[in-house]
Each structure stands twice: as structure tokens, then as C-alpha cells.
Design a protein around this motif. Structure first.
Motif, short mmCIF file in Angstrom:
data_model
loop_
_atom_site.label_atom_id
_atom_site.label_comp_id
_atom_site.label_asym_id
_atom_site.label_seq_id
_atom_site.Cartn_x
_atom_site.Cartn_y
_atom_site.Cartn_z
N THR A 288 0.84 -1.19 0.00
CA THR A 288 0.00 0.00 0.00
C THR A 288 0.88 1.24 0.00
O THR A 288 2.04 1.19 0.39
CB THR A 288 -0.91 0.06 1.25
N ALA A 289 0.29 2.34 -0.44
CA ALA A 289 0.92 3.66 -0.35
C ALA A 289 -0.21 4.62 -0.02
O ALA A 289 -1.15 4.77 -0.80
CB ALA A 289 1.61 4.05 -1.65
N GLY A 290 -0.13 5.22 1.16
CA GLY A 290 -1.28 5.99 1.62
C GLY A 290 -2.46 5.04 1.77
O GLY A 290 -2.32 3.95 2.31
N VAL A 291 -3.61 5.44 1.29
CA VAL A 291 -4.78 4.57 1.39
C VAL A 291 -4.97 3.71 0.15
O VAL A 291 -5.94 2.95 0.06
CB VAL A 291 -6.06 5.38 1.69
N LEU A 292 -4.05 3.79 -0.81
CA LEU A 292 -4.15 3.00 -2.04
C LEU A 292 -3.49 1.64 -1.84
O LEU A 292 -2.44 1.53 -1.22
CB LEU A 292 -3.50 3.73 -3.20
N THR A 293 -4.10 0.61 -2.40
CA THR A 293 -3.57 -0.75 -2.31
C THR A 293 -2.95 -1.13 -3.64
O THR A 293 -3.57 -0.96 -4.69
CB THR A 293 -4.70 -1.73 -1.93
N TYR A 294 -1.71 -1.65 -3.60
CA TYR A 294 -0.98 -2.00 -4.81
C TYR A 294 -0.74 -3.49 -4.96
O TYR A 294 0.13 -3.90 -5.70
CB TYR A 294 0.38 -1.28 -4.84
N THR A 295 -1.51 -4.29 -4.26
CA THR A 295 -1.41 -5.73 -4.43
C THR A 295 -2.74 -6.26 -4.93
O THR A 295 -3.80 -5.71 -4.57
CB THR A 295 -1.00 -6.43 -3.11
#
Length: 70
Positions: free
Chosen positions: A10-17
Motif C-alpha cells: 500500500t501507499a497511503g490509502v491505495l492498495t498496490y497488491t
């Protein structure tokens, strides 16, 4: 970040998985950030790191142990 494979989750409230079990929780007006792993499995065990993009970089590592019925 999951240290074993250096995967940014994640980065901030964004999920990257693409793994839908991972979610970040950050309540409004709070300094608290929580990584939620739903239905944790033994393969999820390991070191996870929270990073702050500052100079110099700030980070804090956590060891996740998954305990349960085998």
C-alpha cells in the motif's frame, strides 16, 4: 512493504497488491495506520515495513507470526 519479496502493498490509502486480503485502515483525523490482512495464512508470516517518504527515510519493521490450528 513485505520484506521477503520487497513488494509494496500500500501507499497511503491505495492498495498496490492484487491480493484482496490486504487493506490499509487510516481513520480520519488520526495518525494511526493499520495494515489489515484478512484470513492470514502461514505464508503471510514475516517482516513487514512501514515507511515514511522523508529525507532521511523513516521506517519501522514488524514481525508477523501466524499462529493457529495446523
Amino acid at each position: 512493504m513485505r520484506k521477503r519479496d520487497l513488494h509494496i502493498l500500500t501507499a497511503g490509502v491505495l492498495t498496490y497488491t492484487s491480493d484482496q486480503r490486504f487493506q490499509v485502515i487510516h481513520p480520519d483525523n488520526s495518525d494511526n495506520w493499520t495494515l489489515l490482512i484478512k484470513f492470514a495464512q502461514p505464508r503471510d508470516a514475516g517482516i513487514y515495513e512501514c515507511q515514511v517518504n522523508t529525507e532521511p527515510k523513516m521506517s519501522l519493521a514488524f514481525q508477523l507470526n501466524v499462529v493457529g490450528k495446523s
